[in-house]
Design a protein around this motif. Sequence first.
Motif, PDB file in Angstrom:
ATOM      1  N   MET A   1      33.118  34.198 -12.824  1.00  0.00           N
ATOM      2  CA  MET A   1      32.437  32.953 -12.287  1.00  0.00           C
ATOM      3  C   MET A   1      32.915  31.798 -12.820  1.00  0.00           C
ATOM      4  SD  MET A   1      28.524  32.008 -11.997  1.00  0.00           S
ATOM      5  CE  MET A   1      28.136  31.441 -13.574  1.00  0.00           C
ATOM      6  N   SER A   2      33.420  30.819 -12.095  1.00  0.00           N
ATOM      7  CA  SER A   2      34.158  29.769 -12.392  1.00  0.00           C
ATOM      8  C   SER A   2      33.282  28.551 -12.843  1.00  0.00           C
ATOM      9  CB  SER A   2      35.302  29.125 -11.585  1.00  0.00           C
ATOM     10  OG  SER A   2      34.480  28.568 -10.498  1.00  0.00           O
ATOM     11  N   ASP A   3      33.590  27.597 -13.212  1.00  0.00           N
ATOM     12  CA  ASP A   3      32.615  26.322 -13.532  1.00  0.00           C
ATOM     13  C   ASP A   3      32.755  25.390 -12.023  1.00  0.00           C
ATOM     14  OD1 ASP A   3      35.368  25.428 -13.711  1.00  0.00           O
ATOM     15  OD2 ASP A   3      34.953  23.951 -15.318  1.00  0.00           O
ATOM     16  N   LYS A   4      33.245  25.915 -11.139  1.00  0.00           N
ATOM     17  CA  LYS A   4      33.283  25.086  -9.749  1.00  0.00           C
ATOM     18  C   LYS A   4      32.203  25.936  -8.669  1.00  0.00           C
ATOM     19  CE  LYS A   4      37.502  23.172 -10.849  1.00  0.00           C
ATOM     20  NZ  LYS A   4      38.949  23.150 -10.794  1.00  0.00           N
ATOM     21  N   ILE A   5      31.116  26.377  -9.213  1.00  0.00           N
ATOM     22  CA  ILE A   5      30.391  26.943  -8.248  1.00  0.00           C
ATOM     23  C   ILE A   5      29.439  25.721  -7.490  1.00  0.00           C
ATOM     24  CG2 ILE A   5      28.325  28.544  -7.631  1.00  0.00           C
ATOM     25  CD1 ILE A   5      29.304  29.752 -10.448  1.00  0.00           C
ATOM     26  N   THR A   6      29.243  26.173  -6.216  1.00  0.00           N
ATOM     27  CA  THR A   6      28.642  24.854  -5.541  1.00  0.00           C
ATOM     28  C   THR A   6      27.887  25.844  -4.273  1.00  0.00           C
ATOM     29  OG1 THR A   6      30.577  24.463  -3.905  1.00  0.00           O
ATOM     30  CG2 THR A   6      30.057  23.083  -5.965  1.00  0.00           C
ATOM     31  N   LEU A   7      26.993  25.019  -3.759  1.00  0.00           N
ATOM     32  CA  LEU A   7      26.314  25.431  -2.483  1.00  0.00           C
ATOM     33  C   LEU A   7      26.811  24.470  -1.123  1.00  0.00           C
ATOM     34  CD1 LEU A   7      22.730  25.838  -3.252  1.00  0.00           C
ATOM     35  CD2 LEU A   7      24.466  27.617  -3.297  1.00  0.00           C
ATOM     36  N   ALA A   8      27.364  24.914   0.057  1.00  0.00           N
ATOM     37  CA  ALA A   8      27.778  24.311   1.059  1.00  0.00           C
ATOM     38  C   ALA A   8      26.936  24.555   2.308  1.00  0.00           C
ATOM     39  CB  ALA A   8      29.377  24.596   1.077  1.00  0.00           C
ATOM     40  N   ARG A   9      26.921  23.343   2.993  1.00  0.00           N
ATOM     41  CA  ARG A   9      26.400  23.564   4.394  1.00  0.00           C
ATOM     42  C   ARG A   9      27.138  24.358   5.209  1.00  0.00           C
ATOM     43  NH1 ARG A   9      22.709  19.486   6.191  1.00  0.00           N
ATOM     44  NH2 ARG A   9      22.540  17.916   4.606  1.00  0.00           N
ATOM     45  N   LEU A  10      26.447  24.928   6.308  1.00  0.00           N
ATOM     46  CA  LEU A  10      27.405  25.855   6.989  1.00  0.00           C
ATOM     47  C   LEU A  10      27.812  24.991   8.149  1.00  0.00           C
ATOM     48  CD1 LEU A  10      27.366  28.830   6.220  1.00  0.00           C
ATOM     49  CD2 LEU A  10      24.934  28.685   6.421  1.00  0.00           C
ATOM     50  N   THR A  11      29.253  25.243   8.544  1.00  0.00           N
ATOM     51  CA  THR A  11      29.944  24.491   9.295  1.00  0.00           C
ATOM     52  C   THR A  11      30.966  25.294  10.177  1.00  0.00           C
ATOM     53  OG1 THR A  11      32.199  24.405   7.987  1.00  0.00           O
ATOM     54  CG2 THR A  11      30.252  22.628   7.574  1.00  0.00           C
ATOM     55  N   PRO A  12      31.433  24.981  11.151  1.00  0.00           N
ATOM     56  CA  PRO A  12      32.254  25.784  12.050  1.00  0.00           C
ATOM     57  C   PRO A  12      33.691  26.522  11.203  1.00  0.00           C
ATOM     58  CG  PRO A  12      31.672  23.608  13.298  1.00  0.00           C
ATOM     59  CD  PRO A  12      31.384  23.596  12.036  1.00  0.00           C
ATOM     60  N   ASP A  13      33.867  25.746  10.209  1.00  0.00           N
ATOM     61  CA  ASP A  13      34.989  26.088   9.256  1.00  0.00           C
ATOM     62  C   ASP A  13      34.573  27.211   8.524  1.00  0.00           C
ATOM     63  OD1 ASP A  13      36.747  24.150  10.542  1.00  0.00           O
ATOM     64  OD2 ASP A  13      36.256  22.579   8.979  1.00  0.00           O
ATOM     65  N   ASN A  14      33.574  27.166   8.031  1.00  0.00           N
ATOM     66  CA  ASN A  14      33.211  28.302   7.021  1.00  0.00           C
ATOM     67  C   ASN A  14      32.095  29.374   7.668  1.00  0.00           C
ATOM     68  OD1 ASN A  14      30.383  27.345   6.807  1.00  0.00           O
ATOM     69  ND2 ASN A  14      31.045  26.179   5.033  1.00  0.00           N
TER      70      ASN A  14
ATOM     71  N   GLY B   1      14.000  25.512  12.459  1.00  0.00           N
ATOM     72  CA  GLY B   1      14.605  23.905  12.382  1.00  0.00           C
ATOM     73  C   GLY B   1      14.575  23.591  10.967  1.00  0.00           C
ATOM     74  N   ASP B   2      14.005  22.514  10.834  1.00  0.00           N
ATOM     75  CA  ASP B   2      14.060  21.858   9.512  1.00  0.00           C
ATOM     76  C   ASP B   2      13.414  22.306   8.291  1.00  0.00           C
ATOM     77  OD1 ASP B   2      15.324  19.579  10.906  1.00  0.00           O
ATOM     78  OD2 ASP B   2      13.367  18.443  10.977  1.00  0.00           O
ATOM     79  N   THR B   3      12.728  23.487   8.423  1.00  0.00           N
ATOM     80  CA  THR B   3      12.089  24.145   7.033  1.00  0.00           C
ATOM     81  C   THR B   3      13.126  25.050   6.558  1.00  0.00           C
ATOM     82  OG1 THR B   3      11.125  25.794   8.786  1.00  0.00           O
ATOM     83  CG2 THR B   3       9.663  23.926   8.412  1.00  0.00           C
ATOM     84  N   ALA B   4      13.922  25.528   7.254  1.00  0.00           N
ATOM     85  CA  ALA B   4      14.898  26.459   6.843  1.00  0.00           C
ATOM     86  C   ALA B   4      16.295  25.557   6.231  1.00  0.00           C
ATOM     87  CB  ALA B   4      15.646  27.131   7.671  1.00  0.00           C
ATOM     88  N   TRP B   5      16.755  26.086   5.035  1.00  0.00           N
ATOM     89  CA  TRP B   5      17.875  25.367   4.301  1.00  0.00           C
ATOM     90  C   TRP B   5      18.822  26.442   4.052  1.00  0.00           C
ATOM     91  CZ3 TRP B   5      19.330  24.832  -1.071  1.00  0.00           C
ATOM     92  CH2 TRP B   5      19.957  23.718  -1.396  1.00  0.00           C
ATOM     93  N   PRO B   6      19.804  26.650   5.093  1.00  0.00           N
ATOM     94  CA  PRO B   6      20.816  27.858   4.625  1.00  0.00           C
ATOM     95  C   PRO B   6      21.960  27.039   4.008  1.00  0.00           C
ATOM     96  CG  PRO B   6      20.784  27.201   6.847  1.00  0.00           C
ATOM     97  CD  PRO B   6      19.742  26.472   6.276  1.00  0.00           C
ATOM     98  N   ARG B   7      22.526  27.687   2.771  1.00  0.00           N
ATOM     99  CA  ARG B   7      23.754  27.449   2.265  1.00  0.00           C
ATOM    100  C   ARG B   7      24.756  28.757   1.922  1.00  0.00           C
ATOM    101  NH1 ARG B   7      21.664  23.403   4.027  1.00  0.00           N
ATOM    102  NH2 ARG B   7      21.395  21.283   3.125  1.00  0.00           N
ATOM    103  N   LEU B   8      25.888  28.269   1.895  1.00  0.00           N
ATOM    104  CA  LEU B   8      26.852  29.290   1.366  1.00  0.00           C
ATOM    105  C   LEU B   8      27.116  29.029   0.104  1.00  0.00           C
ATOM    106  CD1 LEU B   8      29.014  31.261   2.523  1.00  0.00           C
ATOM    107  CD2 LEU B   8      30.446  29.585   3.191  1.00  0.00           C
ATOM    108  N   ILE B   9      27.363  30.102  -0.627  1.00  0.00           N
ATOM    109  CA  ILE B   9      27.491  30.075  -2.168  1.00  0.00           C
ATOM    110  C   ILE B   9      28.896  30.089  -2.372  1.00  0.00           C
ATOM    111  CG2 ILE B   9      27.158  30.934  -4.685  1.00  0.00           C
ATOM    112  CD1 ILE B   9      24.859  32.311  -3.118  1.00  0.00           C
ATOM    113  N   LEU B  10      29.748  29.027  -2.840  1.00  0.00           N
ATOM    114  CA  LEU B  10      31.098  29.116  -3.033  1.00  0.00           C
ATOM    115  C   LEU B  10      31.384  29.054  -4.812  1.00  0.00           C
ATOM    116  CD1 LEU B  10      31.833  26.192  -0.411  1.00  0.00           C
ATOM    117  CD2 LEU B  10      32.040  28.515  -0.172  1.00  0.00           C
ATOM    118  N   ASP B  11      32.465  29.755  -4.871  1.00  0.00           N
ATOM    119  CA  ASP B  11      33.169  29.622  -6.268  1.00  0.00           C
ATOM    120  C   ASP B  11      34.478  29.246  -6.114  1.00  0.00           C
ATOM    121  OD1 ASP B  11      33.933  30.088  -8.824  1.00  0.00           O
ATOM    122  OD2 ASP B  11      33.488  32.053  -9.360  1.00  0.00           O
ATOM    123  N   GLY B  12      34.721  27.896  -6.539  1.00  0.00           N
ATOM    124  CA  GLY B  12      36.115  27.307  -6.392  1.00  0.00           C
ATOM    125  C   GLY B  12      36.451  27.370  -4.861  1.00  0.00           C
ATOM    126  N   GLY B  13      35.478  27.108  -3.949  1.00  0.00           N
ATOM    127  CA  GLY B  13      35.714  26.948  -2.215  1.00  0.00           C
ATOM    128  C   GLY B  13      35.813  28.302  -1.918  1.00  0.00           C
TER     129      GLY B  13
END
Length: 159
Positions: A1-14, A45-57
């Motif tokens: 695990m790196s120090d660059k862990i983030t959460l990201a919105r889901l997009t067409p790219d990911n 809808g707005d009650t859900a919050w889906p996120r991708l877990i990324l480590d260094g992208g």
Amino acid sequence: MSDKITLARLTPDNIDAALALRVRPDQEGLVAPVAKSLAEAYVHGDTAWPRLILDGGRPVGFVMAFFDIRFDPERPGDRPRSGLWRLLVDAGQQGGGYGRFAVEQVCAEIRRRGGARATVTYHPGPDGPAGFYARLGFRPTGELSGGQEVAEVELSDAP
């Protein structure tokens, strides 16, 4: 695990990377695939919050939270709840702290929205995640939801 862990919105790219995430075969009955989670997020809808877990992208997992949902609409006195709806760490990435990071981020988002506690449901049993959630401060409430145990943590006690 790196120090660059983030959460990201889901997009067409990911989205394809998110859909490719898989738990170990012995865990498949414990957590729904990302595709089901995204379908649920869409209909809720707005009650859900889906996120991708990324480590260094690099995608390593998926988390989905819910905010201010009534726990059981059949029980009018039930209070609104926010918490962890889904957590999936890819089979090859488990044990690296990604799940803990995701839960901490969900708790932080609940706090940011003014919440005082976080809820999670999980399959009970020796192969389930009860120990993981207990280590993060979640305590069983004694309730069941769809056959799953319900646990909560007061956010003043959360990591």
